[in-house]
Design a protein around this motif. Sequence first.
Motif, PDB file in Angstrom:
ATOM      1  N   ARG A 125       0.016  11.042 -20.922  1.00 47.23           N
ATOM      2  CA  ARG A 125      -1.364  10.547 -20.968  1.00 47.23           C
ATOM      3  C   ARG A 125      -1.607   9.765 -22.263  1.00 47.23           C
ATOM      4  O   ARG A 125      -2.251   8.716 -22.252  1.00 47.23           O
ATOM      5  N   ASN A 126      -1.043  10.259 -23.355  1.00 39.28           N
ATOM      6  CA  ASN A 126      -1.181   9.544 -24.631  1.00 39.28           C
ATOM      7  C   ASN A 126      -0.488   8.187 -24.580  1.00 39.28           C
ATOM      8  O   ASN A 126      -1.009   7.187 -25.089  1.00 39.28           O
ATOM      9  N   ALA A 127       0.701   8.163 -23.946  1.00 46.42           N
ATOM     10  CA  ALA A 127       1.420   6.896 -23.802  1.00 46.42           C
ATOM     11  C   ALA A 127       0.607   5.921 -22.951  1.00 46.42           C
ATOM     12  O   ALA A 127       0.527   4.718 -23.253  1.00 46.42           O
ATOM     13  N   TRP A 128      -0.017   6.435 -21.911  1.00 53.12           N
ATOM     14  CA  TRP A 128      -0.844   5.617 -21.011  1.00 53.12           C
ATOM     15  C   TRP A 128      -2.015   5.002 -21.802  1.00 53.12           C
ATOM     16  O   TRP A 128      -2.297   3.806 -21.684  1.00 53.12           O
ATOM     17  N   LYS A 129      -2.686   5.804 -22.590  1.00 57.57           N
ATOM     18  CA  LYS A 129      -3.825   5.312 -23.380  1.00 57.57           C
ATOM     19  C   LYS A 129      -3.379   4.245 -24.387  1.00 57.57           C
ATOM     20  O   LYS A 129      -4.091   3.256 -24.629  1.00 57.57           O
ATOM     21  N   GLN A 130      -2.197   4.451 -24.947  1.00 57.00           N
ATOM     22  CA  GLN A 130      -1.675   3.473 -25.902  1.00 57.00           C
ATOM     23  C   GLN A 130      -1.377   2.143 -25.213  1.00 57.00           C
ATOM     24  O   GLN A 130      -1.672   1.067 -25.749  1.00 57.00           O
ATOM     25  N   PHE A 180       0.820  -1.208   0.000  1.00 59.99           N
ATOM     26  CA  PHE A 180       0.000   0.000   0.000  1.00 59.99           C
ATOM     27  C   PHE A 180       0.859   1.266   0.000  1.00 59.99           C
ATOM     28  O   PHE A 180       0.561   2.234  -0.705  1.00 59.99           O
ATOM     29  N   ASN A 181       1.935   1.248   0.792  1.00 58.75           N
ATOM     30  CA  ASN A 181       2.830   2.409   0.820  1.00 58.75           C
ATOM     31  C   ASN A 181       3.519   2.602  -0.528  1.00 58.75           C
ATOM     32  O   ASN A 181       3.663   3.725  -1.017  1.00 58.75           O
ATOM     33  N   ILE A 182       3.949   1.488  -1.111  1.00 55.35           N
ATOM     34  CA  ILE A 182       4.642   1.584  -2.397  1.00 55.35           C
ATOM     35  C   ILE A 182       3.684   2.056  -3.482  1.00 55.35           C
ATOM     36  O   ILE A 182       4.008   2.941  -4.282  1.00 55.35           O
ATOM     37  N   ARG A 183       2.491   1.483  -3.490  1.00 59.54           N
ATOM     38  CA  ARG A 183       1.515   1.887  -4.506  1.00 59.54           C
ATOM     39  C   ARG A 183       1.030   3.315  -4.292  1.00 59.54           C
ATOM     40  O   ARG A 183       0.608   3.990  -5.239  1.00 59.54           O
ATOM     41  N   HIS A 184       1.085   3.769  -3.073  1.00 62.81           N
ATOM     42  CA  HIS A 184       0.762   5.177  -2.803  1.00 62.81           C
ATOM     43  C   HIS A 184       1.704   6.092  -3.582  1.00 62.81           C
ATOM     44  O   HIS A 184       1.261   7.055  -4.234  1.00 62.81           O
ATOM     45  N   ASN A 185       2.996   5.788  -3.552  1.00 62.30           N
ATOM     46  CA  ASN A 185       3.972   6.586  -4.299  1.00 62.30           C
ATOM     47  C   ASN A 185       3.737   6.483  -5.807  1.00 62.30           C
ATOM     48  O   ASN A 185       3.822   7.469  -6.539  1.00 62.30           O
ATOM     49  N   ILE A 186       3.447   5.258  -6.263  1.00 59.41           N
ATOM     50  CA  ILE A 186       3.195   5.066  -7.702  1.00 59.41           C
ATOM     51  C   ILE A 186       1.942   5.840  -8.117  1.00 59.41           C
ATOM     52  O   ILE A 186       1.916   6.493  -9.168  1.00 59.41           O
ATOM     53  N   ALA A 187       0.908   5.785  -7.290  1.00 58.21           N
ATOM     54  CA  ALA A 187      -0.359   6.459  -7.617  1.00 58.21           C
ATOM     55  C   ALA A 187      -0.168   7.964  -7.709  1.00 58.21           C
ATOM     56  O   ALA A 187      -0.696   8.617  -8.627  1.00 58.21           O
ATOM     57  N   GLU A 188       0.579   8.538  -6.772  1.00 55.37           N
ATOM     58  CA  GLU A 188       0.817   9.983  -6.819  1.00 55.37           C
ATOM     59  C   GLU A 188       1.552  10.368  -8.090  1.00 55.37           C
ATOM     60  O   GLU A 188       1.255  11.383  -8.723  1.00 55.37           O
ATOM     61  N   LEU A 189       2.521   9.557  -8.453  1.00 52.67           N
ATOM     62  CA  LEU A 189       3.308   9.831  -9.651  1.00 52.67           C
ATOM     63  C   LEU A 189       2.459   9.689 -10.913  1.00 52.67           C
ATOM     64  O   LEU A 189       2.516  10.528 -11.817  1.00 52.67           O
ATOM     65  N   LEU A 190       1.662   8.648 -10.960  1.00 47.16           N
ATOM     66  CA  LEU A 190       0.797   8.432 -12.120  1.00 47.16           C
ATOM     67  C   LEU A 190      -0.224   9.565 -12.262  1.00 47.16           C
ATOM     68  O   LEU A 190      -0.542   9.995 -13.377  1.00 47.16           O
ATOM     69  N   GLU A 191      -0.715  10.043 -11.143  1.00 53.91           N
ATOM     70  CA  GLU A 191      -1.683  11.149 -11.198  1.00 53.91           C
ATOM     71  C   GLU A 191      -1.039  12.395 -11.806  1.00 53.91           C
ATOM     72  O   GLU A 191      -1.662  13.112 -12.591  1.00 53.91           O
ATOM     73  N   TYR A 192       0.221  12.644 -11.437  1.00 58.74           N
ATOM     74  CA  TYR A 192       0.942  13.787 -12.027  1.00 58.74           C
ATOM     75  C   TYR A 192       1.161  13.556 -13.524  1.00 58.74           C
ATOM     76  O   TYR A 192       0.933  14.454 -14.355  1.00 58.74           O
ATOM     77  N   LEU A 193       1.580  12.353 -13.904  1.00 60.94           N
ATOM     78  CA  LEU A 193       1.883  12.069 -15.309  1.00 60.94           C
ATOM     79  C   LEU A 193       0.631  12.142 -16.182  1.00 60.94           C
ATOM     80  O   LEU A 193       0.718  12.476 -17.369  1.00 60.94           O
ATOM     81  N   TRP A 194      -0.523  11.830 -15.617  1.00 61.76           N
ATOM     82  CA  TRP A 194      -1.763  11.904 -16.390  1.00 61.76           C
ATOM     83  C   TRP A 194      -2.026  13.345 -16.860  1.00 61.76           C
ATOM     84  O   TRP A 194      -2.642  13.560 -17.907  1.00 61.76           O
ATOM     85  N   GLN A 195      -1.515  14.301 -16.110  1.00 59.09           N
ATOM     86  CA  GLN A 195      -1.732  15.706 -16.456  1.00 59.09           C
ATOM     87  C   GLN A 195      -0.772  16.189 -17.546  1.00 59.09           C
ATOM     88  O   GLN A 195      -0.917  17.292 -18.061  1.00 59.09           O
ATOM     89  N   VAL A 196       0.233  15.359 -17.879  1.00 59.05           N
ATOM     90  CA  VAL A 196       1.182  15.695 -18.944  1.00 59.05           C
ATOM     91  C   VAL A 196       0.691  15.029 -20.224  1.00 59.05           C
ATOM     92  O   VAL A 196       0.646  13.791 -20.306  1.00 59.05           O
ATOM     93  N   PRO A 197       0.290  15.798 -21.239  1.00 59.48           N
ATOM     94  CA  PRO A 197      -0.354  15.203 -22.430  1.00 59.48           C
ATOM     95  C   PRO A 197       0.431  14.052 -23.051  1.00 59.48           C
ATOM     96  O   PRO A 197      -0.161  13.029 -23.420  1.00 59.48           O
ATOM     97  N   SER A 198       1.742  14.182 -23.182  1.00 60.94           N
ATOM     98  CA  SER A 198       2.519  13.119 -23.834  1.00 60.94           C
ATOM     99  C   SER A 198       2.489  11.830 -23.019  1.00 60.94           C
ATOM    100  O   SER A 198       2.415  10.726 -23.577  1.00 60.94           O
TER     101      SER A 198
END
Length: 975
Positions: free
Chosen positions: A732-737, A712-730
């Motif tokens: 977010r596009n990679a994520w959708k792909q 849970f602690n580790i995924r907390h860090n991953i989740a925060e990072l992923l939330e930030y990356l989702w706001q970066v268009p490039s």
Amino acid sequence: MATQKPQRTPEEIEDMILRKIFLVTLKENPDNPSSSSSDPRVVYLEMTAAEILSEGKSLLLSRDLMERVLIDRLSGEFPNSEPPFNYLIGCYKRAHEEIKKISNMKDKTLRSGMESAAKQAKKLAVSYARIHLGNPDMFSNGNLKDSNPKAGSSLSSSSPLFPLVFAEVSSGVMLDGFGGNDFGSRVDCPPGFLEDFFKDSDFDTLDPILKGLYEDLRGSVLKVSALGNFQQPLRALLYLVKFPVGAKSLVNHPWWIPKGVYLNGRVIEMTSILGPFFHVSALPDHTIFKSQPDVGQQCFSDASTRRAADLLSSFTTIKTLMNTLYDGLAEVLLCLLKNTETRDSVLEYLAEVINKNASRAHIQVDPISCASSGMFVNLSAVMLRLSEPFLDANLTKRDKIDPTYVFYCSRLDLRGLTALHATSEEVAEWIDKDNPVKTDGSGLNNDGENSLRQLQEASSSGSTPNVKPTRSSSEKAKYPFICECFFMTARVLNLGLLKAFSDFKHLVQDISRSEDTLATLKAMQGQAPSPQVELDISRLEKEIELYSQEKFCYEAQILRDGALIQQALSFYRLMVVWLVGLVGGFKMPLPPTCPMEFASMPEHFVEDAMELLIFASRIPKALDGVHSYVLDDFMKFIIMFMASPQFIKNPYLRAKMVEVLNCWMPRRSGSSATSTLFEVHQLSLEYLVRNLLKLYVDIEFTGSHTQFYDKFNIRHNIAELLEYLWQVPSHRNAWKQIAKEEEKGVYLNFLNFLINDSIYLLDESLNKILELKELEAEMSNTAEWERRPAQERQERTRLFHSQENIIRIDMKLANEDVSMLAFTSEQITAPFLLPEMVERVANMLNYFLLQLVGPQRKSLTLKDPEKYEFRPKELLKQIVRIYVHLARGDAKNIFPSAISSDGRSYNEQLFSAAADVLRRIGEDGRIIQDFIELGAKAKAAASEAMDTEAALGDIPDEFLDPIQVCLFTFQLYFA
């Protein structure tokens, strides 16, 4: 008319000069009453004069009689005469002064002769000073003390040279710090005396004298803190080792590397010659070995009430003093390393210190058997200074770092360390195989240049290739200094600076826990006063004060030293670049198999790099002075390996890489330098999201007994990072792909675990809220509460605060997970609607909706929900948006029937109740409308399902379980 004085002969002038130098006379009633005989220190050598007369010689001092007269003066017993050593120093000084006077003589021949005589007198004074110190009982006045004090002896010096060396190195130097000059009154050393003393003599004569001096210097800094006078002894040590004979004597001293059955890290620190110098520190140590003045007490007592300017002044003073120590010790070691006779001894000493303190890497360190943190932080700073020449921007010397050092070096014990991937058996098997031998086989040499850079470049006649030799050839292999220094620095940093970071982190946690306990005790004292609780409060306040002093000491010596942090970052940048070189360089994808050279490297090499980055990232402005290419190399390393268990086995180590990136998020780091690492970096744009999603899945099973909570602690860090990356268009596009390509692969697994975590965390939080409310009710019933025993009240109060912490943590993690489901489902709906997923998603959403707007919702009200990260309105909005996002992407219209088929939580009334709440809290009207329409579709699907069931009639007996009497159903479930 005045009578002209008779002209003195050269013999008479020489006699006069030598009598002034040696303070002796051969005549009881000299002709000239104004001569040096008027000095009460002048000694009449009556017996010597009688012998000279009996030999038919003139009673005039000359070069031929000089040594004879000096011996008689030293050997005789004369009232009020100076001790032999003081007398010889005086002779040297007077000779020096006479030479200056002689330089004014106009007669060149006379001047040359008199200079020769005076210089011979100087030389003789030095020579007999050596003889006297080496044989203190030779002359009658030689009442020297024992020149070999026991270990631990304090300031009382056995050698008369001691104050002279101090005077020499302190000339014109203002002492810093609080300690001042602790070594008594000033002693003048005649110019040139010490240089002549140590320069022109054989080793056997000077060695015993120097050994005594080194013991005195060691004793003078024993138990001296950063605020004491360590600078004079340090300068004296450096002065002595600059003489070749001084360097040789030091490394040949029995206490250079102490021997003995009970030798351990602490013994080396306290008894070796250099150990007490490295012990000088501002960091806390065990009471037995505590140094004075007490840095914490003197600089940081009552820090909470001190002016900020006072604290800043203390920080600056300690940082300056420690850097003086680092520079001095580095110069001492550098001087010894440049000398081919002493270089190997320095490496042996460093290796012994490292090997005997290997247990400092343990979580619990025994302060009696291990050297202090102060010593190893100091040694860390010194080793980083020695490494500077090969930490250039282009890392041009990294090819001299040979990975075979880990297997074959005879100094450091590296083979027992946990490797990045290989087991000890795999390494042994690999070494035993036949491999081509290609080593330079050269010895160390010195090109005579005066810089360490040139010394290190010339230490080996060729670069060391990255191939492993066989056992037979490795016995003769020589490693260049750069290679030895690299691995030694890595080990020292692991046991020193990085261990200090860990200790500091635990200290901060101890302070936080103590402050929480203190707050609890004060609350208990307010509710039910008790003498015992009052004592506990007083004890805890004193404990927190001491903890705070220690915390400020760490901050002063380490956190405030930006240069030290940046030097360490430069070193670990070399570390990661070198490690990447072992797998073929910075390129993706990685090789199909992990090279054994990489797999067998100590795990702490990478862990320490990550810990340093985390620590530095949390210090304000610590990364501001770091070059962009340094952070760029770290970023590439992290992206390459954080999702590569076939290269780095330890999942916690790979998770630590995510923690680094988490610290680098622009909104957290406050540094513009880090934003480019995410938003421009090509490797980041291509692989970062993919590897984060993969690690999110991999971390489910770490192999640890605490894996369930760790994830849970580790995924907390991953989740925060992923939330930030989702706001970066490039990104977010990679994520959708990725979601499209890996719809039934890693992305499906990711969603499964995300949903599992969301359900567990929110369920746990809501249940704990109910328990907390029961405790609140107990404590609010004052009359009943006061009747309970004090111990029971204390236990229930502690439980209450414990539950508060659990709710706060679980709810924060649950909020993050639900938020991620909400923002990703808006643009990525297909994986949620897969046959194997759609019912699980619907069940989860229905369960959350039931909790938030169902009949039990009022039981979840708290006095201060924000305190527990419980935001039911925001949570409801997130849940409803997930419903709506999936409904909008549901081209096949399968979502409504999945919602209605949930027999546990679905209720058509929940949709209208939720819509009412959404209107009151101001949700977007379109969202509410779409949600209501989805509810209507679910209701219709439920009605249709009931009609179908009625049409089918009863279930035939052959489809019923004879025991459970339930319908067999099969569905794919991802755990």
